[in-house]
Design a protein around this motif. Structure first.
Motif, PDB file in Angstrom:
ATOM      1  N   ALA A   1       0.563   5.613   0.968  1.00  0.00           N
ATOM      2  CA  ALA A   1      -0.400   6.419   1.445  1.00  0.00           C
ATOM      3  C   ALA A   1      -0.430   7.807   0.461  1.00  0.00           C
ATOM      4  O   ALA A   1       0.415   8.212  -0.035  1.00  0.00           O
ATOM      5  N   GLU A   2      -1.824   8.177   0.341  1.00  0.00           N
ATOM      6  CA  GLU A   2      -2.167   9.225  -0.389  1.00  0.00           C
ATOM      7  C   GLU A   2      -2.938  10.163   0.139  1.00  0.00           C
ATOM      8  O   GLU A   2      -3.897  10.079   0.987  1.00  0.00           O
ATOM      9  N   VAL A   3      -2.613  11.638   0.236  1.00  0.00           N
ATOM     10  CA  VAL A   3      -3.478  12.613   0.826  1.00  0.00           C
ATOM     11  C   VAL A   3      -4.320  13.416  -0.338  1.00  0.00           C
ATOM     12  O   VAL A   3      -3.732  13.757  -1.290  1.00  0.00           O
ATOM     13  N   VAL A   4      -5.488  13.447   0.200  1.00  0.00           N
ATOM     14  CA  VAL A   4      -6.591  13.798  -0.910  1.00  0.00           C
ATOM     15  C   VAL A   4      -7.394  15.155   0.047  1.00  0.00           C
ATOM     16  O   VAL A   4      -7.593  15.061   1.175  1.00  0.00           O
TER      17      VAL A   4
ATOM     18  N   ASN B   1     -10.229  19.724   5.235  1.00  0.00           N
ATOM     19  CA  ASN B   1     -10.966  18.602   4.415  1.00  0.00           C
ATOM     20  C   ASN B   1      -9.911  17.401   3.889  1.00  0.00           C
ATOM     21  O   ASN B   1     -10.067  16.350   3.431  1.00  0.00           O
ATOM     22  N   ARG B   2      -8.551  17.792   4.065  1.00  0.00           N
ATOM     23  CA  ARG B   2      -7.577  16.640   3.791  1.00  0.00           C
ATOM     24  C   ARG B   2      -7.441  15.363   4.620  1.00  0.00           C
ATOM     25  O   ARG B   2      -7.603  15.391   6.040  1.00  0.00           O
ATOM     26  N   VAL B   3      -7.470  14.298   3.870  1.00  0.00           N
ATOM     27  CA  VAL B   3      -7.479  13.073   4.724  1.00  0.00           C
ATOM     28  C   VAL B   3      -6.358  12.200   4.003  1.00  0.00           C
ATOM     29  O   VAL B   3      -6.213  12.412   2.687  1.00  0.00           O
ATOM     30  N   GLU B   4      -6.038  11.417   4.742  1.00  0.00           N
ATOM     31  CA  GLU B   4      -4.972  10.481   4.166  1.00  0.00           C
ATOM     32  C   GLU B   4      -5.544   9.012   3.981  1.00  0.00           C
ATOM     33  O   GLU B   4      -6.362   8.313   4.977  1.00  0.00           O
ATOM     34  N   ARG B   5      -5.531   8.398   2.900  1.00  0.00           N
ATOM     35  CA  ARG B   5      -6.018   6.968   2.619  1.00  0.00           C
ATOM     36  C   ARG B   5      -4.931   6.163   1.938  1.00  0.00           C
ATOM     37  O   ARG B   5      -3.968   6.478   1.368  1.00  0.00           O
ATOM     38  N   LYS B   6      -5.211   4.774   2.085  1.00  0.00           N
ATOM     39  CA  LYS B   6      -4.318   3.850   1.650  1.00  0.00           C
ATOM     40  C   LYS B   6      -4.581   3.380   0.361  1.00  0.00           C
ATOM     41  O   LYS B   6      -5.989   3.090  -0.220  1.00  0.00           O
ATOM     42  N   ILE B   7      -3.651   3.313  -0.649  1.00  0.00           N
ATOM     43  CA  ILE B   7      -3.942   3.055  -2.097  1.00  0.00           C
ATOM     44  C   ILE B   7      -3.213   1.778  -2.234  1.00  0.00           C
ATOM     45  O   ILE B   7      -2.069   1.411  -1.967  1.00  0.00           O
TER      46      ILE B   7
ATOM     47  N   TYR C   1       0.978  -1.149  -0.160  1.00  0.00           N
ATOM     48  CA  TYR C   1       0.035   0.013   0.031  1.00  0.00           C
ATOM     49  C   TYR C   1       1.074   1.420   0.039  1.00  0.00           C
ATOM     50  O   TYR C   1       2.016   1.306   0.454  1.00  0.00           O
TER      51      TYR C   1
END
Length: 300
Positions: free
Chosen positions: A159-162, A167-173, A157
């Motif tokens: 980590a990507e910040v969108v 409203n910024r959140v980090e999610r796993k790609i 995975y």
């Protein structure tokens, strides 16, 4: 000055068996007279006599204790005064020897990442490892000297910040599957395996992503050598003690009082590094083994 006994004591001996009868002025046995002032005086005199006798025994006991204590102190001082002074000499002996490793261990790792298919990643890894084993066999490495590990598979995975601001959140790609497998050679052919560890990266030209780790070098007869080195260190300690006595004079070496094995260090060649727990180098082909002993001799 001589102490005179109390008059009550003298009278006590008289009144122990005889007392005065109040009806007459004659002495009568005590059994016939149990009351009166004479009976009370006799009792007091008897009590004082007992106290005086106990005091005499007390003084006698103290005198005997003083005599015994004086004798013990005098005899102890005589032993301390006549005992010869104890003389010892403490020395440290050491021994050093160069050794060449007779066993080598090397590990190479192959890693494959597939973006979607775990099975495809495993198949690709299996093909790469087959090429590695074929290469090692071509280089003269026997099957018993090679130990492949089990296959490790894990998801990969990133980590990507969108979003922006609050409203910024980090999610796993998900990026795929990573498969890893290693192969280890353990051999007494040190020269051959050392060369392979340097040249195995040539497989990269065939598309094999292998990573070569630095070899580890061992000496299999280290246990027997340590015993021999401790004996050499003890001889060195004896030689140093004799040289010191010969130079200083006034004494000679008597029996061994104590011997303590110090630290044993196995260092890379020409290294003087020490450790409280002792070193055991595996990074170099040529090593120096250093042993130390602490010895105490009695002098005469």
């Amino acid at each position: 000055m001589k102490r005179e006994p109390s008059p009550h004591i003298v009278w006590s001996f008289l009144f122990i068996f005889w007392e005065t009868d109040q009806s007459s002025s004659h002495l009568v046995p005590r059994s016939r007279c149990r009351s009166g002032p004479w009976y009370f005086a006799a009792a007091v005199a008897t009590f004082e006599r007992d106290i005086w006798i106990r005091q005499q025994w007390g003084w006698l006991a103290l005198g005997l204790a003083a005599i015994a204590s004086t004798w013990v102190i005098a005899s102890t001082w005589e032993r301390v005064r006549t005992r010869p002074p104890e003389r010892t000499l403490q020395v440290t002996g050491s021994a050093k020897k160069r050794i060449v490793s007779d066993l080598i261990e090397w590990t190479g790792s192959v890693e494959v990442v597939d973006p979607a298919d775990r099975t495809a990643a495993y198949r690709t890894l299996h093909g790469h490892l087959a090429k590695v084993l074929a290469y090692l066999k071509a280089q003269g490495i026997g099957e018993r000297e090679v130990s492949p590990s089990s296959v490790s598979v894990e998801s990969v995975y990133d980590a990507e910040v969108v979003g922006k601001g609050e409203n910024r959140v980090e999610r796993k790609i998900f990026k795929g599957y990573r498969t890893t497998q290693s192969v280890t050679i353990r051999s007494t052919d040190v020269t051959r395996v050392e060369r392979i560890s340097r040249e195995v990266t040539q497989l990269g030209e065939q598309g094999v992503p292998i990573v070569s780790s630095p070899p580890e070098y061992f000496y299999t007869k280290l246990g027997e050598l340590k015993i021999e080195m401790l004996a050499e260190a003890a001889k060195d300690a004896r030689s140093r003690a004799e040289n010191m006595i010969r130079s200083a004079g006034g004494a000679s070496i008597d029996r061994l009082r104590a011997a303590d094995m110090g630290i044993i260090n196995v260092n890379p060649a020409n290294s003087t590094e020490t450790s409280a727990q002792g070193n055991n180098d595996t990074s170099s082909l040529d090593k120096d083994i250093i042993t130390i002993v602490h010895v105490t001799y009695e002098l005469k």
